[in-house]
Design an enzyme around this catalytic site. Structure first.
Site, PDB file in Angstrom:
ATOM      1  N   ASN A  45       0.876  -1.256   0.091  1.00  0.00           N
ATOM      2  CA  ASN A  45      -0.032   0.093  -0.078  1.00  0.00           C
ATOM      3  C   ASN A  45       1.032   1.117   0.178  1.00  0.00           C
ATOM      4  OD1 ASN A  45      -2.677  -1.134   0.148  1.00  0.00           O
ATOM      5  ND2 ASN A  45      -1.632  -2.002   2.122  1.00  0.00           N
ATOM      6  N   GLU A 115       9.453 -20.381   7.942  1.00  0.00           N
ATOM      7  CA  GLU A 115      10.283 -21.564   8.421  1.00  0.00           C
ATOM      8  C   GLU A 115      11.217 -22.153   7.458  1.00  0.00           C
ATOM      9  OE1 GLU A 115       8.855 -26.248  10.018  1.00  0.00           O
ATOM     10  OE2 GLU A 115       7.382 -24.703   8.974  1.00  0.00           O
TER      11      GLU A 115
END
Length: 284
Positions: A45, A115
């Site tokens: 944005n 991860e």
């Protein structure tokens, strides 16, 4: 990763960036950007980069837990983690932290957890100093779910996914369920490596025991304030037919194809998150 598409939206003051692994060794190398597995969509944005007080919720802090992490599987786990550390990125969990020595969590610039898991047994890679990013996979996205049975039924029956692996952890009070499309995966293999570590585009559902019995319990979907994670996305062969099927299944809609100006994209409300639906090889 490589930037495989950008959709600018200056009128609405945001841009979308689609990233994936795209080397010749990648699973879906060269495919159209909508015909792949394991894509990450970043939404920017305008102006947030100049706001010192702007920050996202990463889905792992109370009371806004919901989204958990992305997961990248790598060729040589220790070398890959060392490469990230040498680049100056912070870790939520290093390989040497805690009891689980086969996974790490690195933090991206917005604080999202990523991860890192290996595609080979640790003992095979402990003395390897090199890592080749051409072999990496965008393995899975983890979401927390309130009721495992309700969520598993939704993703299998409505979304057409297969349950590829289950990891039960009764001592810790949670289970993990890995779902995806394509061929079935073995539940376990002899060398101890996660049997779906070489896959792309999986969905990991995390269920903490007992949440299904709490009528007031719910997870944060990332779209309510404070914002962070937005949605997962399913691409389908025939968009109209797929949405008609979802309608027959009685899904709850966030946006039907006929709503608004964008007639080639729909959003289904999942159990705790939003699911974007678009057609293969159609611009969304």
């Amino acid at each position: 990763m490589k930037l495989i598409n950008k959709l600018p939206n200056p009128d609405n003051k945001f841009d979308l960036y689609f990233l994936a692994y795209d080397s010749p060794k990648a699973v879906s190398h060269g495919n159209h950007w909508t015909d792949r597995e394991g894509i990450i969509e970043l939404t920017h944005n305008y102006g947030t980069e100049d706001d010192p007080n702007y920050k996202i919720t990463n889905g792992n802090t109370d009371p806004f837990k919901g989204f958990g992490h992305l997961c990248i599987s790598v060729d040589n786990l220790q070398a890959a983690c060392q490469r990230l550390e040498d680049a100056g990125y912070k870790f939520q969990k290093k390989l040497t932290d805690g009891r689980m020595k086969h996974i790490a969590f690195v933090l991206d610039p917005d604080g999202y957890w990523v991860e890192v898991i290996g595609q080979k047994p640790l003992e095979q890679t402990e003395n390897v100093k090199e890592t080749n990013t051409d072999t990496y996979r965008m393995n899975h996205t983890m979401l927390r779910v309130k009721d495992k049975d309700v969520s598993l039924n939704f993703y299998k029956d409505v979304m057409g996914m297969k349950l590829k692996r289950t990891s039960e952890n009764p001592n810790a009070g949670f289970n993990l369920y890995f779902l995806g499309y394509g061929a079935d995966a073995p539940e376990q293999i002899a060398n101890g490596v996660n049997p779906v570590a070489d896959s792309e585009g999986l969905l990991e559902l995390t269920w903490n025991y007992g949440t299904e019995r709490d009528a007031n319990f719910k997870y944060h979907n990332g779209n309510d304030e404070p914002q962070g994670f937005g949605h997962i996305c399913i691409s389908v062969d025939d968009l109209d037919a797929a949405c008609a099927r979802f309608e027959d299944k009685g899904v709850n809609w966030k946006k039907r194809l006929t709503d608004g100006r964008m007639k080639n994209i729909a959003f289904v409300l999942g159990m705790s998150h939003i699911i974007c639906i678009h057609g293969t090889k159609l611009m969304s």
